[in-house]
Design a protein around this motif. Structure first.
Motif, short mmCIF file in Angstrom:
data_model
loop_
_atom_site.label_atom_id
_atom_site.label_comp_id
_atom_site.label_asym_id
_atom_site.label_seq_id
_atom_site.Cartn_x
_atom_site.Cartn_y
_atom_site.Cartn_z
N TYR A 85 -35.56 8.82 7.73
CA TYR A 85 -34.46 8.90 8.71
C TYR A 85 -33.27 9.68 8.15
O TYR A 85 -32.18 9.13 8.00
N SER A 89 -38.18 1.89 16.19
CA SER A 89 -36.81 1.54 15.81
C SER A 89 -36.01 1.18 17.06
O SER A 89 -36.22 1.78 18.12
N SER A 110 -33.17 2.02 17.42
CA SER A 110 -32.24 3.15 17.63
C SER A 110 -32.59 3.96 18.88
O SER A 110 -31.75 4.72 19.36
N LEU A 118 -29.99 3.34 21.33
CA LEU A 118 -28.59 3.44 20.90
C LEU A 118 -28.06 4.86 21.03
O LEU A 118 -28.83 5.82 20.93
N LEU A 133 -26.65 7.28 19.10
CA LEU A 133 -26.41 7.59 17.69
C LEU A 133 -26.37 9.10 17.48
O LEU A 133 -27.40 9.76 17.61
N ILE A 141 -34.94 9.86 16.74
CA ILE A 141 -35.12 9.08 17.97
C ILE A 141 -36.27 9.65 18.79
O ILE A 141 -37.06 8.89 19.38
N THR A 157 -33.93 -3.42 13.57
CA THR A 157 -32.55 -2.93 13.65
C THR A 157 -32.19 -2.30 12.31
O THR A 157 -33.01 -2.27 11.38
N LEU A 158 -30.98 -1.80 12.17
CA LEU A 158 -30.54 -1.31 10.86
C LEU A 158 -30.73 -2.44 9.85
O LEU A 158 -30.21 -3.54 10.05
N VAL A 181 -23.21 -2.12 13.63
CA VAL A 181 -24.44 -2.41 14.39
C VAL A 181 -24.71 -3.91 14.39
O VAL A 181 -25.03 -4.49 15.44
#
Ligand SMILES: NC(=O)c1ccc[n+]([C@@H]2O[C@H](COP(=O)([O-])OP(=O)(O)OC[C@H]3O[C@@H](n4cnc5c(N)ncnc54)[C@H](O)[C@@H]3O)[C@@H](O)[C@H]2O)c1
Length: 248
Positions: free
Chosen positions: A92, A140, A142, A145, A147, A154, A184-185, A204
């Protein structure tokens, strides 16, 4: 929750972080484990053996078709079967689209998405023969989200969700389920090395219903459920194991 005695699990990106936590948990429940990583996953092999299970460590790049062919052969020769595949390897590297070149885009796609296809193809015959299999793709949260700097990431993780849904249709008649899990993160070595700092982690986790940063172990329970007999009627599904951030 069923036990995994007699099952063989293949886990990619198994050398550290979430992949390592998954290997240890599967071994603790009785599975033998093939740990695959681009860096020799020697520590993970030790953890699986410490749980009293057979462990095979394989070094290779799961985005490289030749490496994956070799990994598949090794699984056949050294374990003779594969019941559970966890496609966890992922990278990532944040980069704004204005600075992102095609090579960097391709690398993220290859490691995060192509690898899930290649590894599936490498072990699928074993599952079809056994008429039982569990494929779990790590995506993920994400994907939901806003971001900046993650177009490639993504897109690859949305791709993983699409791959999961479509593959579920192709293999269901063989008793194989395919599901995705979105963390999540989470505090892993990979996150510590990334540009995603402590500020983002706190932000987050503040948005989650459960307001603490994710840990590698937080993903494990969902993976164990999807890897066992209890989830036999669940397929094509994506479960966000993300402290409830999904509700936003
Ligand atoms: N940590 C997070 O915040 C987070 C959040 C959501 C999703 N995820 C996903 O979870 C998965 C694991 O993330 P992590 O944080 O544990 O990462 P990590 O960097 O800590 O561990 C990933 C492992 O994958 C291996 N790997 C990388 N590229 C590989 C390749 N081409 N072939 C084989 N192995 C390779 C690395 O060597 C490493 O051991 C990834 O798919 C990631 O996208 C992580």
């Amino acid at each position: 929750m069923t036990g995994f005695e007699g099952r063989v699990a293949v886990v990619s990106g198994a050398g550290r972080g979430i992949g390592q936590a998954i290997c240890r948990a599967l071994a603790r429940r009785g599975a033998d484990v093939v740990a695959v990583d681009i860096v020799d996953p020697v520590e993970t092999v030790g953890m699986v053996e410490a749980e009293g299970r057979k462990a095979v460590g394989l070094t290779g790049d799961v985005s490289d078709p030749d490496d994956v062919r070799r990994i598949g052969q090794q699984v056949t020769e050294r374990m003779g079967r594969c019941d559970i595949l966890v496609n966890n390897a992922g990278i990532y590297p944040a980069k704004n689209v204005f600075k992102l070149d095609y090579d960097a885009w391709r690398r993220v796609m290859a490691v995060n998405l192509d690898s899930q296809f290649l590894m599936t193809k490498a072990v699928l015959d074993h599952m079809c023969e056994a008429r039982w299999g569990r494929i779990i793709n790590i995506t993920s949260n994400s994907v939901g989200l806003a971001l900046p700097g993650f177009t490639h990431y993504i897109a690859s993780k949305m791709g993983s969700i699409g791959f999961t849904r479509a593959l579920a249709s192709d293999v269901a008649s063989f008793g194989i389920t395919v599901n995705a899990v979105g963390p999540t993160l989470s505090r892993t070595p990979g996150l510590a090395e990334s540009v995603i700092g402590d500020g983002a982690l706190q932000h987050v986790s503040g948005l989650q219903a459960i307001k603490r940063p994710g840990e590698a172990e937080d993903v494990v329970g969902t993976v164990l459920f999807l890897a066992g007999d209890d989830s036999a009627f669940v397929t094509g599904q994506t479960i966000m194991a993300d402290g409830g951030l999904v509700r936003l």
